[in-house]
Design a protein around this motif. Structure first.
Motif, PDB file in Angstrom:
ATOM      1  N   GLU A 150       0.837  -1.210   0.000  1.00  0.00           N
ATOM      2  CA  GLU A 150       0.000   0.000   0.000  1.00  0.00           C
ATOM      3  C   GLU A 150       0.870   1.258   0.000  1.00  0.00           C
ATOM      4  OE1 GLU A 150      -3.290   2.321   2.790  1.00  0.00           O
ATOM      5  OE2 GLU A 150      -2.743   0.237   3.245  1.00  0.00           O
ATOM      6  N   ARG A 151       1.925   1.270   0.850  1.00  0.00           N
ATOM      7  CA  ARG A 151       2.815   2.434   0.876  1.00  0.00           C
ATOM      8  C   ARG A 151       3.509   2.615  -0.474  1.00  0.00           C
ATOM      9  NH1 ARG A 151       5.190   0.173   5.452  1.00  0.00           N
ATOM     10  NH2 ARG A 151       7.274   0.497   4.554  1.00  0.00           N
ATOM     11  N   ALA A 152       3.901   1.502  -1.087  1.00  0.00           N
ATOM     12  CA  ALA A 152       4.579   1.571  -2.375  1.00  0.00           C
ATOM     13  C   ALA A 152       3.661   2.127  -3.458  1.00  0.00           C
ATOM     14  CB  ALA A 152       5.082   0.182  -2.765  1.00  0.00           C
ATOM     15  N   VAL A 153       2.387   1.712  -3.450  1.00  0.00           N
ATOM     16  CA  VAL A 153       1.437   2.207  -4.439  1.00  0.00           C
ATOM     17  C   VAL A 153       1.224   3.709  -4.257  1.00  0.00           C
ATOM     18  CG1 VAL A 153      -0.990   2.133  -5.158  1.00  0.00           C
ATOM     19  CG2 VAL A 153       0.282   0.009  -4.848  1.00  0.00           C
ATOM     20  N   ARG A 154       1.159   4.173  -3.007  1.00  0.00           N
ATOM     21  CA  ARG A 154       1.005   5.619  -2.767  1.00  0.00           C
ATOM     22  C   ARG A 154       2.214   6.381  -3.310  1.00  0.00           C
ATOM     23  NH1 ARG A 154      -3.384   6.622   0.293  1.00  0.00           N
ATOM     24  NH2 ARG A 154      -4.193   4.910   1.579  1.00  0.00           N
ATOM     25  N   GLU A 155       3.393   5.801  -3.161  1.00  0.00           N
ATOM     26  CA  GLU A 155       4.590   6.442  -3.707  1.00  0.00           C
ATOM     27  C   GLU A 155       4.545   6.455  -5.244  1.00  0.00           C
ATOM     28  OE1 GLU A 155       7.189   7.945  -2.233  1.00  0.00           O
ATOM     29  OE2 GLU A 155       6.199   7.716  -0.287  1.00  0.00           O
ATOM     30  N   LEU A 156       4.122   5.341  -5.825  1.00  0.00           N
ATOM     31  CA  LEU A 156       4.064   5.229  -7.287  1.00  0.00           C
ATOM     32  C   LEU A 156       3.086   6.232  -7.890  1.00  0.00           C
ATOM     33  CD1 LEU A 156       4.115   1.338  -7.693  1.00  0.00           C
ATOM     34  CD2 LEU A 156       5.860   2.917  -8.541  1.00  0.00           C
ATOM     35  N   CYS A 157       2.041   6.572  -7.144  1.00  0.00           N
ATOM     36  CA  CYS A 157       1.044   7.523  -7.664  1.00  0.00           C
ATOM     37  C   CYS A 157       1.662   8.881  -7.971  1.00  0.00           C
ATOM     38  CB  CYS A 157      -0.098   7.690  -6.656  1.00  0.00           C
ATOM     39  SG  CYS A 157      -1.174   6.241  -6.551  1.00  0.00           S
ATOM     40  N   GLY A 158       2.766   9.200  -7.313  1.00  0.00           N
ATOM     41  CA  GLY A 158       3.424  10.486  -7.563  1.00  0.00           C
ATOM     42  C   GLY A 158       4.612  10.373  -8.496  1.00  0.00           C
ATOM     43  N   MET A 159       4.770   9.230  -9.128  1.00  0.00           N
ATOM     44  CA  MET A 159       5.921   9.002 -10.006  1.00  0.00           C
ATOM     45  C   MET A 159       5.467   8.818 -11.445  1.00  0.00           C
ATOM     46  SD  MET A 159       8.035   6.341  -7.606  1.00  0.00           S
ATOM     47  CE  MET A 159       8.749   6.839  -6.042  1.00  0.00           C
TER      48      MET A 159
END
Length: 465
Positions: A87-96
């Motif tokens: 979940e944390r990784a997906v939140r990071e990916l949303c800004g990449m």
């Protein structure tokens, strides 16, 4: 397609590179994820979370640090078996941005955790640039067959069309490197009217994918004028197009010059349909074949003419067949040998055995087929030239010809070749001759067969005590 072991190795190397902040290792992993096909990407995601191994391929969740992470690190973390880390990784990916981010988010729309799935879907539906669609669509299309996330593909196509026009979207997808996406894009283009007959005619000469080519051929055959069918299909590179051109056009719509050329086509089916249309024109294909076969045309064309004569059932003089088989011109030699099956004489045995020792495997096989079709012309002793050779290729040719005799001779041939022991097939309801059993006994005395296999041979031969 990479094996599970290779995938876990790449994942493990990527995880180590992420922990050590190894730029070269991370760049290599990013290239790996960006170049993987949609199918491989989903396999990578699957094997990243297998529970059969003591140490997960991506290590422990506590070892991952996502603050200021680069896209490849977040992409790897998004495939971890720990749901909180994903979940944390997906939140990071949303800004990449970038291909790795696009693909990692597309994979997560099928996650079994609702909050992760919803986050990924919301972000994917925002990424509507055509270059992003090239990365996302192949994955979403493959996820359609799954449970979670199967409906996202249709939603994504709708937002793509809203962001662009339908023609631009499907034109972009027709250029996809993913075969499934490309094929479905062509199919959708013709079904929706975005592509027509003129497009099919324009695209067919350059098309290399057989599935797409078949679509283009069908569209031309069903919707083009006879003149276009002649030019695009009847004179095309694909045998399938030439066949369909002959099927769709009647004899009255065809030019005899085109049909006569197709009588000696390389395709069996094209030749068959060309003969049918030629006969409907009131002409005899045998006349054409005979003229071409004995003309000054190239040897390949002449060989096809001889094949056509055989296909029509025309009788060829045996002397002419032997002359072809013994000639030096390879295409004509091959057709001569194929026509000699069942017609050879004992005087030609030595010539045929000599041909079985030649470097051309096709010629050797055809000569062997002539001999196997007339076993009365030769004996096992004649095969010594092959079986006693130091060349293993010639030995196997001799074994194959010996084996073609069947029955107990087949068993003897298999016993004489060590690598064939495991394929022994013992004859039923027929006993070996004394000479055959004597040879089998000699072989059993020198071979390292198991006692059970020896007993089976003795029992089948009626020699068991």
């Amino acid at each position: 397609m990479q094996t599970p072991g290779e995938i876990r190795h790449h994942l493990n190397r990527g995880a180590v590179a992420a922990r050590r902040d190894d730029e070269a290792g991370l760049a290599e992993t990013a290239d790996w994820l960006a170049s993987a096909t949609a199918r491989e990407m989903l396999r990578i995601d699957y094997y990243s979370r297998q529970f059969r191994f003591e140490e997960p391929a991506l290590g422990q969740a506590k070892d991952w640090w996502l603050t200021d992470a680069v896209p490849v690190v977040a992409a790897l973390a998004s495939m971890h078996q720990d749901g909180h880390l994903r979940e944390r990784a997906v939140r990071e990916l949303c800004g990449m941005a970038g291909a790795v981010s696009d693909r990692a988010l597309a994979v997560r729309v099928s996650d079994h955790v609702p909050v992760i799935r919803e986050l990924a879907e919301r972000e994917v539906l925002r990424r509507t640039a055509l270059e992003q669609a090239q990365q996302i669509v192949p994955l979403l299309q493959r996820i359609v067959g799954r449970g979670w996330g199967s409906e996202v593909f249709a939603r994504y196509l709708r937002v793509l069309v809203e962001a662009h026009d339908e023609a631009s979207v499907w034109a972009c997808l027709r250029d996809s490197e993913d075969l499934e996406v490309r094929r479905s894009a062509f199919r959708r283009g013709f079904e929706s009217g975005l592509l027509g007959v003129a497009d099919a005619v324009r695209l067919l000469p350059r098309e290399r994918d057989q599935v797409v080519r078949r679509q283009l051929i069908r569209v031309i055959a069903e919707g083009a004028t006879p003149e276009v069918i002649v030019e695009a299909l009847l004179r095309g590179r694909s045998a399938e197009s030439r066949v369909l051109g002959l099927v769709k056009l009647t004899a009255a719509q065809l030019d005899p010059v085109d049909v006569e050329r197709l009588l000696v086509d390389r395709s069996v089916l094209v030749r068959a349909w060309a003969r049918r249309r030629w006969q409907e024109m009131g002409r005899d294909p045998v006349v054409v074949y005979a003229a071409v076969a004995r003309s000054a045309a190239g040897s390949v064309v002449r060989a096809r003419a001889y094949v056509g004569l055989a296909e029509t059932g025309a009788q060829l003089d045996r002397a002419e067949i032997v002359e072809l088989a013994q000639g030096a011109d390879l295409p004509l030699k091959k057709i001569g040998l194929s026509l000699l099956r069942g017609k050879a004489l004992a005087s030609e045995t030595s010539f045929l055995l000599r041909e079985m020792t030649c470097d051309d495997s096709r010629v050797a096989r055809l000569a062997g087929e002539v001999l196997s079709s007339s076993p009365q012309l030769w004996s096992v002793a004649d095969l010594a030239v092959l079986k006693d050779s130091a060349d293993p290729v010639l030995q196997r040719r001799g074994w194959w010809l010996h084996r073609s005799l069947g029955g107990w001779e087949q068993v003897i041939a298999d016993l004489e070749l060590p690598e064939a022991w495991d394929r022994l097939v013992l004859p039923m309801y027929v006993l070996p001759t004394d000479a055959q059993w004597h040879r089998i006994s000699d072989l059993l005395g020198t071979l390292s067969l198991g006692s059970h296999q020896v007993s089976e041979i003795e029992f089948a031969a009626g020699r068991s005590v």
